[in-house]
Design an enzyme around this catalytic site. Structure first.
Site, PDB file in Angstrom:
ATOM      1  N   SER A  24       0.880  -1.173   0.000  1.00 43.89           N
ATOM      2  CA  SER A  24       0.000   0.000   0.000  1.00 43.89           C
ATOM      3  C   SER A  24       0.909   1.213   0.000  1.00 43.89           C
ATOM      4  O   SER A  24       2.032   1.151   0.498  1.00 43.89           O
ATOM      5  CB  SER A  24      -0.861   0.012   1.259  1.00 43.89           C
ATOM      6  OG  SER A  24      -1.457   1.280   1.430  1.00 43.89           O
TER       7      SER A  24
ATOM      8  N   ASN B  25      -0.552   4.185   1.061  1.00 42.12           N
ATOM      9  CA  ASN B  25      -1.298   5.084   1.925  1.00 42.12           C
ATOM     10  C   ASN B  25      -0.409   5.484   3.111  1.00 42.12           C
ATOM     11  O   ASN B  25      -0.015   4.641   3.920  1.00 42.12           O
ATOM     12  CB  ASN B  25      -2.562   4.318   2.386  1.00 42.12           C
ATOM     13  CG  ASN B  25      -3.418   5.127   3.315  1.00 42.12           C
ATOM     14  OD1 ASN B  25      -2.918   5.776   4.219  1.00 42.12           O
ATOM     15  ND2 ASN B  25      -4.714   5.066   3.085  1.00 42.12           N
TER      16      ASN B  25
ATOM     17  N   GLU C  68      -3.929  -5.584  -9.503  1.00 43.58           N
ATOM     18  CA  GLU C  68      -5.388  -5.713  -9.551  1.00 43.58           C
ATOM     19  C   GLU C  68      -5.880  -6.412  -8.285  1.00 43.58           C
ATOM     20  O   GLU C  68      -5.141  -7.196  -7.676  1.00 43.58           O
ATOM     21  CB  GLU C  68      -5.798  -6.574 -10.755  1.00 43.58           C
ATOM     22  CG  GLU C  68      -5.461  -5.958 -12.107  1.00 43.58           C
ATOM     23  CD  GLU C  68      -6.279  -4.713 -12.388  1.00 43.58           C
ATOM     24  OE1 GLU C  68      -7.506  -4.765 -12.202  1.00 43.58           O
ATOM     25  OE2 GLU C  68      -5.671  -3.684 -12.759  1.00 43.58           O
TER      26      GLU C  68
ATOM     27  N   ASP D  67      -6.773  -5.590   3.197  1.00 42.41           N
ATOM     28  CA  ASP D  67      -7.934  -5.285   2.364  1.00 42.41           C
ATOM     29  C   ASP D  67      -9.094  -5.079   3.317  1.00 42.41           C
ATOM     30  O   ASP D  67      -9.267  -5.852   4.261  1.00 42.41           O
ATOM     31  CB  ASP D  67      -8.225  -6.427   1.380  1.00 42.41           C
ATOM     32  CG  ASP D  67      -9.040  -5.927   0.195  1.00 42.41           C
ATOM     33  OD1 ASP D  67      -8.907  -4.746  -0.175  1.00 42.41           O
ATOM     34  OD2 ASP D  67      -9.837  -6.703  -0.360  1.00 42.41           O
TER      35      ASP D  67
ATOM     36  N   GLY E 229     -14.223   7.679   4.072  1.00 40.28           N
ATOM     37  CA  GLY E 229     -15.079   6.609   3.543  1.00 40.28           C
ATOM     38  C   GLY E 229     -16.490   6.650   4.115  1.00 40.28           C
ATOM     39  O   GLY E 229     -17.150   7.697   4.124  1.00 40.28           O
ATOM     40  N   TYR E 230     -16.935   5.518   4.628  1.00 38.16           N
ATOM     41  CA  TYR E 230     -18.312   5.372   5.107  1.00 38.16           C
ATOM     42  C   TYR E 230     -18.476   5.793   6.572  1.00 38.16           C
ATOM     43  O   TYR E 230     -19.552   5.591   7.149  1.00 38.16           O
ATOM     44  CB  TYR E 230     -18.764   3.914   4.917  1.00 38.16           C
ATOM     45  CG  TYR E 230     -18.764   3.467   3.471  1.00 38.16           C
ATOM     46  CD1 TYR E 230     -19.890   3.643   2.666  1.00 38.16           C
ATOM     47  CD2 TYR E 230     -17.639   2.893   2.884  1.00 38.16           C
ATOM     48  CE1 TYR E 230     -19.892   3.242   1.330  1.00 38.16           C
ATOM     49  CE2 TYR E 230     -17.615   2.496   1.558  1.00 38.16           C
ATOM     50  CZ  TYR E 230     -18.750   2.669   0.787  1.00 38.16           C
ATOM     51  OH  TYR E 230     -18.745   2.288  -0.537  1.00 38.16           O
TER      52      TYR E 230
ATOM     53  N   HIS F  87     -12.118  -2.095  13.084  1.00 34.47           N
ATOM     54  CA  HIS F  87     -11.701  -3.314  12.393  1.00 34.47           C
ATOM     55  C   HIS F  87     -10.193  -3.312  12.135  1.00 34.47           C
ATOM     56  O   HIS F  87      -9.509  -4.289  12.354  1.00 34.47           O
ATOM     57  CB  HIS F  87     -12.492  -3.425  11.082  1.00 34.47           C
ATOM     58  CG  HIS F  87     -12.465  -2.175  10.237  1.00 34.47           C
ATOM     59  ND1 HIS F  87     -12.742  -0.931  10.751  1.00 34.47           N
ATOM     60  CD2 HIS F  87     -12.146  -1.971   8.925  1.00 34.47           C
ATOM     61  CE1 HIS F  87     -12.631  -0.022   9.790  1.00 34.47           C
ATOM     62  NE2 HIS F  87     -12.261  -0.621   8.668  1.00 34.47           N
ATOM     63  N   ARG F  88      -9.662  -2.151  11.689  1.00 33.48           N
ATOM     64  CA  ARG F  88      -8.234  -2.081  11.345  1.00 33.48           C
ATOM     65  C   ARG F  88      -7.376  -2.172  12.607  1.00 33.48           C
ATOM     66  O   ARG F  88      -6.375  -2.883  12.634  1.00 33.48           O
ATOM     67  CB  ARG F  88      -7.947  -0.785  10.579  1.00 33.48           C
ATOM     68  CG  ARG F  88      -6.578  -0.738   9.933  1.00 33.48           C
ATOM     69  CD  ARG F  88      -6.428   0.412   8.950  1.00 33.48           C
ATOM     70  NE  ARG F  88      -7.360   0.311   7.850  1.00 33.48           N
ATOM     71  CZ  ARG F  88      -8.507   0.984   7.749  1.00 33.48           C
ATOM     72  NH1 ARG F  88      -8.841   1.859   8.665  1.00 33.48           N
ATOM     73  NH2 ARG F  88      -9.311   0.810   6.730  1.00 33.48           N
TER      74      ARG F  88
END
Ligand code: IMP
Length: 206
Positions: A10, A12, A42, A71, A159-160, A186-187
């Site tokens: 990643s 980020n 991908e 992910d 995000g959400y 979660h992370r």
């Protein structure tokens, strides 16, 4: 002790910082793949774990180093688990350009119009591979349970987060400080599990 170098699949910068903070006590240095000239691969699979393994394998193969990948996404029960692995690109078919967080949130609210069962969870899968053909990947999964609101609430996060309401706190993820979010998310959960798994791996002679 010499630092063990691990490539992170990643670029980020937030994630690079988080991983380095948790893994530096184990003398692990996390290097983003872009610094090694490796571009993203991908993510074509229907499950988080398949995508995370694919990303880690790609980074390890091209760098020759052990690799870490993650992910994550949000799964909504009334939508059969969608957006799921499509979370970042949920509104893609409605747009000519890459969808923004606002586009994805708007589409999620549209899909849930008139739906009263609004339970959802964030999920994060982390994968560590010692080498590209490691037959025993370390896999850590974190889940964070909540509900999707009728409209966004709160300004933090990404995000959400503004739609993700945590009933025990009476707040959305976008109303939490980064520290509060990390302690519950979660992370954060997956990172702490992976940290333990790596500690065990490196302290156990093979
Ligand atoms: P990635 O695994 O970082 O690529 O995240 C995939 C997508 O899932 C993000 O682009 C967000 O839309 C969503 N997502 C993952 N984690 C979070 C979170 O903590 N808050 C809000 N959205 C998230």
């Amino acid at each position: 002790m010499a630092n063990r170098k691990i490539v992170l699949a990643s670029n980020n910068t937030g994630k690079v910082k988080e991983f380095n903070a948790l893994l530096s006590p184990l003398a692990i240095e996390v290097i983003p793949q872009s610094l090694l000239g490796i571009s993203s691969c991908e993510e074509p699979f229907p499950s988080f774990v398949e995508n995370a393994i694919t990303k880690a394998r790609h980074a390890s193969k091209l760098s020759g180093l052990p690799a870490l990948a993650d992910d994550s996404g949000i799964c909504v029960d009334a939508l059969g688990g969608l957006p799921g692995v499509l979370s970042a690109r949920f509104a893609l078919s409605d747009q000519k350009r890459a969808p923004t967080d606002a586009d994805n949130n708007a589409l999620l609210l549209k899909k849930l119009e008139g739906v009263s069962q609004r339970s959802a969870h964030f999920t994060c899968t982390l994968v560590y591979l010692e080498s590209a053909d490691d037959p025993e990947p370390l896999i850590a999964v974190g889940k964070w349970m909540g509900e999707i609101l009728l409209s966004p609430q709160g300004q933090s996060g990404f995000g959400y987060d503004p739609l993700f309401f945590v009933p025990e706190l009476g707040k959305t993820a976008a109303e939490l400080s980064p520290e509060e979010k990390n302690s519950l998310s979660h992370r954060g959960q997956a990172l702490r599990l992976l940290q333990q798994a790596l500690e065990n791996k490196f302290s156990t002679p093979c």
